[in-house]
Design a protein around this motif. Sequence first.
Motif, PDB file in Angstrom:
ATOM      1  N   TRP A  90       0.864  -1.091   0.066  1.00  0.00           N
ATOM      2  CA  TRP A  90      -0.040  -0.021   0.028  1.00  0.00           C
ATOM      3  C   TRP A  90       0.981   1.145  -0.051  1.00  0.00           C
ATOM      4  O   TRP A  90       0.779   1.947  -0.924  1.00  0.00           O
ATOM      5  N   LEU A  91       1.592   1.503   1.159  1.00  0.00           N
ATOM      6  CA  LEU A  91       2.626   2.589   1.120  1.00  0.00           C
ATOM      7  C   LEU A  91       3.956   2.292   1.084  1.00  0.00           C
ATOM      8  O   LEU A  91       4.430   2.203   2.396  1.00  0.00           O
ATOM      9  N   MET A  93       6.510   3.632   1.072  1.00  0.00           N
ATOM     10  CA  MET A  93       7.726   4.487   1.559  1.00  0.00           C
ATOM     11  C   MET A  93       7.618   4.161   3.088  1.00  0.00           C
ATOM     12  O   MET A  93       8.481   4.672   3.854  1.00  0.00           O
ATOM     13  N   PHE A  94       6.507   3.982   3.713  1.00  0.00           N
ATOM     14  CA  PHE A  94       6.494   3.755   5.041  1.00  0.00           C
ATOM     15  C   PHE A  94       6.398   2.118   5.425  1.00  0.00           C
ATOM     16  O   PHE A  94       6.595   1.895   6.541  1.00  0.00           O
ATOM     17  N   ILE A 155      -0.971   2.222  10.307  1.00  0.00           N
ATOM     18  CA  ILE A 155      -1.504   3.235   9.581  1.00  0.00           C
ATOM     19  C   ILE A 155      -2.633   3.003   8.879  1.00  0.00           C
ATOM     20  O   ILE A 155      -3.667   3.983   9.072  1.00  0.00           O
ATOM     21  N   VAL A 203       3.727   6.875  14.568  1.00  0.00           N
ATOM     22  CA  VAL A 203       4.935   7.097  13.748  1.00  0.00           C
ATOM     23  C   VAL A 203       6.041   6.257  14.492  1.00  0.00           C
ATOM     24  O   VAL A 203       7.066   5.788  14.062  1.00  0.00           O
ATOM     25  N   ALA A 204       6.239   6.782  15.774  1.00  0.00           N
ATOM     26  CA  ALA A 204       7.479   6.472  16.665  1.00  0.00           C
ATOM     27  C   ALA A 204       7.423   4.854  16.829  1.00  0.00           C
ATOM     28  O   ALA A 204       8.540   4.411  16.720  1.00  0.00           O
ATOM     29  N   ILE A 206       6.480   2.677  14.626  1.00  0.00           N
ATOM     30  CA  ILE A 206       6.781   2.302  13.292  1.00  0.00           C
ATOM     31  C   ILE A 206       8.280   2.224  13.397  1.00  0.00           C
ATOM     32  O   ILE A 206       9.061   1.506  12.880  1.00  0.00           O
ATOM     33  N   ARG A 207       8.845   3.524  13.652  1.00  0.00           N
ATOM     34  CA  ARG A 207      10.199   3.915  13.636  1.00  0.00           C
ATOM     35  C   ARG A 207      11.062   2.815  14.418  1.00  0.00           C
ATOM     36  O   ARG A 207      12.149   2.641  14.033  1.00  0.00           O
TER      37      ARG A 207
END
Lengths: 537, 494
Positions: A90-91, A93-94, A155, A203-204, A206-207
């Motif tokens: 899907w995405l 870049m992430f 996400i 986001v944290a 996932i990072r």
Amino acid sequence: MLTDHLLSALIFLPLVGALALLALFPAAPEAAAHGAESDPHAGPSMPGGRAAAIRLFALVVSLATFALSCVLLARFQMKAGYQFLESADWLPMFGAKYTVGIDGISVLLVALTTFLSVLAIGYSFTVTKRIKEYMVFLLILESAMLGVFCALDLILFYVFWEAVLIPMYFLIGIWGHERRTYAAVKFFLYTFAGSVLMLVGLVAVIRLVGSSDLSALSIPGSELNDKLQGFPAQSLMWIYASFALAFMVKVPMFPFHTWLPDAHVEAPTAGSVILAGVMLKMGVYGFMRICLPMFPQQAMQSSGLFIALAVIGIIYGAVVAAVQPDMKKLVAYSSVSHLGYVMLGVFSFTHLGMMGALLQSINHGVSTGMLFFLVGCLYDRRHTREITAFGGLKRSVPALSFFFLVAMLSSVALPLTNGFVGEFAILQGSYLSKTAGPVWTAVAAVGAILSAVYMLWLFQRVFAGPLSKEENRAMPDLSLREKLVLVPLVVLVFWFGVAVTPWVRYMEPTITAPKLVRPKAAPIEYIALPGMDGVRR
Amino acid sequence: MRRDIDVMAEIAFIYPLIALWVGACLLLLLARPLRRATRPGGSAALAGAALLASLAFLVRQGNEGLNVIAFGGSIAGDPLTASICTILLLCGMMAVALAPTYLAARGYDNPEYYVLLLTSLSGAMLMAMARDLVVVFLGIELLSFGLYIMAGFVREDARGGEASLKYFLLGAFASALMLYGIVLVYGSSGSTNIEALRSAVIKESVQSAMFAGGLALVLIGLAFKAAVAPFHQWSPDAYEGAPLPVTAFMSVVAKIAAFAVLIRLADSLAPLHATWLPAVRLLAILSMVVGNVVAVAQQNLKRMLAYSGVAHAGYLMVAVAALGSSHAKGAALDTQTLAMSGAVFYLLAYAIMTMGAFAVLTYVTGTGAECQTLADLKGLARRRPAAAYGMAALMLSLGGVPPTIGFMGKLQIFWAAVAGREMGLAVALALVSVVAAYYYLRVVLTMCFEETGAEPATAGAPRAAGWVVAISATAVLVLGVMPGLLMGLIGMVR
């Protein structure tokens, strides 16, 4: 084809239906300009027939979605782990994927969503104002809610989570009551404010772990989950707090509940039903799907706070409900109280408590949904929700009174109704748990008495006694359509009340799966419970 | 890097610019017949053709245009240039589509308008290509002079005159500051070429206060053009006074071009970040807070969008800070790529959303009085449901609510900020977006919730503006769900 993509079909069928509605019934400028108040025979087109076609179309779409969810229930295997998994890029870049799947926690919530959506659309046949937009928003809402319960990517989950707000904002703002604009904005901003920080936390996460795969992150003991646990406790606490805040606002737990009475009271009936029946459960689901499995230590550490807030919510909601002059507001505050029980069950960290929490989530959807429908019926007839405007209604509208009686008894958790099963499991779980314990449970149990106080008193003032107001004498009783909406709910009230076992089978393997309740809580082997006789380990 | 590039190839690299200039000249040459034409839109069609030709040249360069150094190193092509130029051309097309009906209704659908638009746009593109501070300055002036005149293009309108004059005076002041900054940089380092400055910085041969001061002035000049707080004071007045199609054009194009240079500087002068990162952070926070908070008080939509533009400039500054921060902290290369592609993605998202919002206003304006205030939009959902729900999608996107492109853009900025360990900025961005949601939602509720009487739809809605609304609203939703469709364009940045 369909079997491989059953969940996607389920999630997007209402959305496709909404788009089809837009395409099949293009806006007629003249009709749109004058709307409902114009004479149906004045225009060249047939607004009446058009509106009926739109309603029927929406109903068929929601019924088809419900049918799909029944297929889902039938094919669901009673075991732990995710089923009906689908995944697609899907995405990139992430590294986020479109991943959907369900397990024992979400399957019943999915079914509840499609079920209540059918009833909400069926009930809304009396809506005349901007009917096409109304049905479009209801269907979009259904899609978004199903997405929340099925998404297994962080996400994707967030996208659905926020997307739910948009159709509900329009539903409250356009079709709501007097203070609808205020309520719509408050609803949106409150929940949006709760969730934006979750985006930072998300986001944290996932990072940190390098993946947004919720289907792995939410399984304790999986590689990703273990990796997450390896990070400093303090950072995890902040991230946990950002998630927990979003879910607390949604549930809503005690200090964050103030959006709920406004939104529930001002929303149109179907909106209130969906809000109470499904959307509040999104918060509970968030705790069970994300907070507990992903941040077990942090959840354990904060359990004292959450249990205290839950119990305060139980008592506070009940006390405030008791003094409301407005029926709808009373039901809204009763939701605060009931959701307090649910959160108590979740944070008891026992199998029984969590099962009870999930059961009670479904039960609350059924019984409060029913109450909102009935209050809506009364409002349609008298255009007021003031308790003092009624009295002795059982003489003029016996059928409505009967249904209200059932809904009320289910809400006060009378044995043999669904409310009892869930509430009892929660209280028993929290009694045995190390986080809550007997004292908190005792205080929470007082809430059960209070709920009887406000509910029975409400029933007495509205339905019992002599027919006090002359204008209520000629009030029409429930129509066939209204009965058709309510009967399935009554069936569920008693089905869950006397034979809950088949439903518990869906959730039991997931909840009792190894390590979901990892913190060292009292391991519950088996506790006999009326109606749960079959649940032996 | 090919140094032995021949002159024709160097000229071929700026064909996209030349196409715009040729279009401008043709418009001037054909001014008389175009004026006499009975149907309006001839000039716009010619301008559109020039933009299309420019885009075609850009596309034809393909990968060859991604690694070019031309004109003695003062102009260069790389993925950032290519994507920014593409976005600028798309904006130019939308701006051209908005103009004819609006201007014709006021008797100003003159070829000169499109001449100014094309030259302005070429200035913006020049800024994206520039590798030399002097060329940056040239680009800024080329961009700005067109905008100054366009802002006052409807001469009878006193507010337009005010906007034009104000923009010109403040703009000239900012340009002068920037020029002074360039001079200081040149004086301390002996060069204005960004590559040369980069190697000077790396060798630490320039450390003087003069150099730092010069760069600070350059930064201020760019912040002015991008309307970053506290250098945003001109933008609400200029936006409000300028004709709607001009507002649409300048709100987007000037910001994109200025940020293209900012991103380039942040990337090239990486070792300096220790010195200028605090300033960038401060600008980001100020912009986000001032823009969003003041926007709440606006009843005029043009002013509201001006302040929202300030806020969005703040979001972009977060990405710039993240880019700098990841350089400073020696983060992995992919972090810097993320910050850059995130910023470019956000620029595109901002362009679509803001252009779309102004297109809705232009569409509703039609040939009548300008639709400017919230009250003008009251009950739009009953009069023009498609435009109202299009605007709703655009507003939700500006507010960063999924599933829209605005959310995807914001997610990328969050991502970059978290990756660059700028947690404070990420949290600030999250918090101000709640404030932002309030005033964007107010537009939605005015259009959709409030009822007016059976007011007839305003006559003569311009079809071209309608198409811009439809395309931008669709793009906002489709790209919000599947931003991957754009990654061909954005992913090649860097």
